[in-house]
Design a protein around this motif. Structure first.
Motif, PDB file in Angstrom:
ATOM      1  N   LYS A 167       0.865  -1.360  -0.028  1.00  0.00           N
ATOM      2  CA  LYS A 167      -0.167  -0.032  -0.089  1.00  0.00           C
ATOM      3  C   LYS A 167       0.904   1.328   0.043  1.00  0.00           C
ATOM      4  O   LYS A 167       2.038   1.341   0.678  1.00  0.00           O
ATOM      5  CB  LYS A 167      -0.927  -0.069   1.328  1.00  0.00           C
TER       6      LYS A 167
ATOM      7  N   GLU B 101       0.425   5.187   1.107  1.00  0.00           N
ATOM      8  CA  GLU B 101      -0.410   6.306   1.803  1.00  0.00           C
ATOM      9  C   GLU B 101       0.114   7.488   1.917  1.00  0.00           C
ATOM     10  O   GLU B 101       1.226   7.610   2.156  1.00  0.00           O
ATOM     11  CB  GLU B 101      -0.873   5.299   3.171  1.00  0.00           C
TER      12      GLU B 101
ATOM     13  N   LEU C 188       4.687   5.055   3.481  1.00  0.00           N
ATOM     14  CA  LEU C 188       4.034   6.321   3.894  1.00  0.00           C
ATOM     15  C   LEU C 188       4.723   7.560   3.493  1.00  0.00           C
ATOM     16  O   LEU C 188       6.098   7.628   3.530  1.00  0.00           O
ATOM     17  CB  LEU C 188       4.356   6.373   5.527  1.00  0.00           C
TER      18      LEU C 188
END
Length: 721
Positions: free
Chosen positions: A20, A22, A123
């Motif tokens: 992922k 983000e 992140l």
């Protein structure tokens, strides 16, 4: 499946379960930076199921066994988490954000370990973006400086960078490309973007950038002194053959296809245009353009080397056909000449024959269908029309096409002959992803030499079956239409719009000169009624890509046609139908609609199940499976309607307060064999909502599925939209 895959993961290593990205800044869409992650998890079917990994996991460790090798070949090897790849991804993400104007951006990675599996979460901390406060120019060439920044000269150059715009590497590179393209189009044959550099300065605690664009002087070598950039002029253009034989093209065609001009400055856009024009010539196989400098001058000789194709080709193509369960075969023979008048004119003649065994007909002498077709086309690689300047014709990339077609159909019920002729233009604008078509004149003559007595008695002459639509479509008919179409295709969005009208010119002449009328009150030409109508079609497709393996295609199709004046019914070939492989796939072709019409006496009626208006809405999720196989899951909705109230089609008329209740729905899955250059498609669909129902269960088939009643299978070539 993923647990079994762990046997192929080395000890002290982890299976990468998911990745992922983000962002803590809502202005930055993390999906835009997915491509900078170097290591992705195993692929999923429909973004859910890791079937390829599961297939690989079924294999044993013994690679000598055929089954194990096969499972590994069609499956997907487990992705083992790599810390080095992860660190490189963090660096790439940081660089990408800074290139986007987030000068103090950082990125980090967090991992979650569970058993032998690991989840990676990147992140992003972009911070605040920077903006351009001012732009100054430092151009070390006085002539170029006047072209770019001297406002009194009204230069055609348009700068892309502006004060107040976002400071990004992409914007700076776009301006370098913009200036380079402009100068290459104004004689600067040797200019390239490396002569342009930027310097930037920002005040402490400020998000404003003061920018300076530097254009460096020209140097022959690194040790040479600084000079002005040379501006070149085309001296002479030579045409050379890439083969042992001479070029079999007229000199006028060679000149027409050459956008470069002798005595004019070198233009890179003219060079590309020349390549494009020769690439459109059917007689030319490939083109190579080179330039030679005259010593101690700024003159260029241009050599255009052409290699030509063989002028004649002959091809044979067999076909298999399936029309509503009636099987048949067809074959076509095509001859092409790519250089008919030594101007790269494409002339083709196609002969086609088809045979189909028709089932379920009773009371007819012949039970089979035969069709023979001869079609000829003559295509000119230029705009052929009077009153157009040579400059316009040379700028245009249009083709002009003349086509003639004769079609002979012998069915058990009737014999039909169709003659058509058309003159049309086609051209495109690749830079804007646009293509155009104009049908300047399209003539169609439909002749019905024979109708069987059985068909006339049962459908056309019977008092109980006074069907105006049927009768109209089995009469001689003349159609004279004009039309135009435009298509936009950028690879993500496809928009098509077409409009055509027929009979207006003839109707004006009929009224002016008092043409004869038939028994139905229609004006005739050569004792044949002509059609008069207007038709508009719109089609939109948007492709939403989730990753390299998964995408969602959204499609909307709408069509509207209105017969008027000399016609109260649309010609059969112009009427809309629904169902089939490219429409609402829970129904076969011509089985759906119009509206809530249930067919004639509860039976499918391919004549009456047509309309004047069409609506198609489709959602299709597409995923890569393995090897050449792709999969799809889809939902289709739509129907057709008539604009007039025809007694033969009860429930078929469009009504604003009822039409939404008559929208049919279907769902299903598909399997595709994707060979890139063509796709073989198998779609299996079920009815979900049936507007032509007898019972509540039949209406809401999604809650009461019946395989024999609601299932339909489609075989087709190419994607549905």
């Amino acid at each position: 499946m993923s647990c079994n895959a762990s046997k192929f993961v080395p000890e002290n290593k982890y299976l990468l379960e998911s990745v992922k990205v983000e962002s803590d800044n809502k202005e930055l869409n993390p999906a835009m930076l997915q491509a900078y992650v170097r290591q992705k998890a195993n692929s999923k079917w429909f973004s859910i199921f890791k079937i390829p990994l599961g297939t690989y996991s079924l294999a044993g460790r013994d690679s000598a066994k055929w089954l194990n090798r096969t499972l590994k070949n069609i499956g997907e090897k487990p992705v083992v988490y790599d810390t080095i790849m992860a660190d490189r991804s963090v660096n790439d993400l940081t660089t990408a954000m800074r290139n986007m104007g987030y000068m103090h951006a950082t990125a980090q990675i967090k991992t979650k370990i569970r058993g032998h599996k690991i989840k990676a979460i990147y992140l992003l901390h972009p911070g605040e973006p920077y903006y351009i406060s001012s732009i100054k120019y430092d151009i070390k060439d006085s002539v170029i400086a006047k072209l770019l920044v001297n406002k009194n000269m009204r230069s055609p150059f348009k700068a892309k960078l502006a004060s107040g715009s976002r400071f990004t590497v992409d914007e700076l590179n776009a301006e370098r490309k913009n200036i380079t393209s402009f100068l290459l189009d104004n004689g600067y044959y040797k200019f390239h973007k490396d002569y342009i550099i930027f310097s930037a300065d920002s005040a402490r605690n400020s998000k404003d950038i003061n920018l300076v664009l530097h254009l460096l002087p020209y140097r022959v070598t690194s040790a040479s002194p600084d000079t002005l950039h040379p501006c070149y002029t085309i001296n002479k253009i030579n045409f050379l053959s890439g083969d042992t034989v001479r070029i079999h093209l007229r000199n006028s065609v060679l000149r027409y296809s050459t956008a470069l001009q002798e005595g004019k400055p070198y233009k890179s856009s003219a060079l590309q245009n020349t390549y494009n024009k020769f690439a459109r010539l059917q007689a030319v196989r490939f083109t190579n353009i080179s330039f030679r400098e005259h010593p101690d001058t700024t003159l260029l000789d241009c050599d255009i080397q052409l290699s030509t194709n063989k002028p004649n080709t002959l091809s044979f193509q067999p076909e298999g056909t399936n029309t509503a369960g009636d099987l048949g075969a067809a074959a076509s023979l095509t001859w092409e000449n790519r250089n008919l008048f030594r101007g790269s004119e494409l002339f083709s003649i196609q002969l086609r024959g088809a045979f189909e065994a028709i089932k379920g007909l009773e009371g007819y002498q012949n039970q089979n269908y035969e069709e023979y077709n001869i079609e000829s086309k003559l295509q000119f690689p230029r705009f052929l029309a009077p009153f157009l300047s040579n400059a316009f014709k040379q700028r245009s990339n249009a083709t002009s096409e003349l086509s003639l077609n004769y079609n002979l159909q012998n069915r058990p019920e009737f014999h039909r002959r169709i003659f058509s002729a058309a003159w049309r233009y086609k051209w495109n604008e690749p830079r804007h992803h646009l293509s155009y078509r104009v049908d300047l004149l399209d003539l169609n003559y439909v002749y019905m030499p024979w109708i069987s007595a059985t068909f006339k008695h049962d459908y056309l002459d019977s008092v109980s079956n006074r069907n105006a639509i049927l009768r109209y479509n089995y009469e001689d008919l003349f159609i004279m239409k004009i039309g135009a179409g435009i298509t936009y295709n950028d690879g993500i969005n496809v928009v098509r719009a077409n409009v055509e009208t027929a009979g207006n010119i003839l109707n004006g002449l009929s009224r002016a000169f008092g043409f004869k009328k038939n028994s139905n009150g229609q004006y005739t030409l050569f004792n044949i009624a002509y059609a008069q109508y207007a038709k508009f079609d719109f089609d939109f497709t948007h492709l939403l890509r989730f990753d390299n393996s998964n995408s969602l295609a959204m499609h909307l199709g709408f069509g509207l046609a209105w017969p008027y004046g000399n016609s109260t019914i649309l010609p059969f070939e112009k009427r809309y139908f629904s169902g089939g492989a490219n429409s609402v796939r829970g129904w076969s072709v011509r089985e759906l609609g119009p509206g809530s019409f249930k067919g004639t006496d509860g039976r499918i009626d391919f004549i009456n199940q047509t309309g004047d208006m069409k609506l198609d809405m489709n959602l299709e999720y597409r995923t890569s499976l393995f090897w050449k196989f792709d999969g799809a899951a889809f939902i289709d909705a739509g129907n057709i309607w008539t604009l007039r109230n025809y007694a033969e089609q009860p429930g078929g008329q469009f009504k604003i307060n009822e039409f939404y209740k008559q929208i049919a729905m279907a769902y299903g899955v598909g399997l595709r064999l994707n060979f890139s250059y063509f796709i073989i498609r198998f779609d299996m669909a079920m009815k979900a909502i049936n507007p032509a129902y007898e019972t509540e269960k039949e209406h809401y088939a999604i809650f009461h599925p019946n395989l024999s009643r609601d299932f339909d299978f489609h075989f087709a070539v190419g994607l549905p939209f």
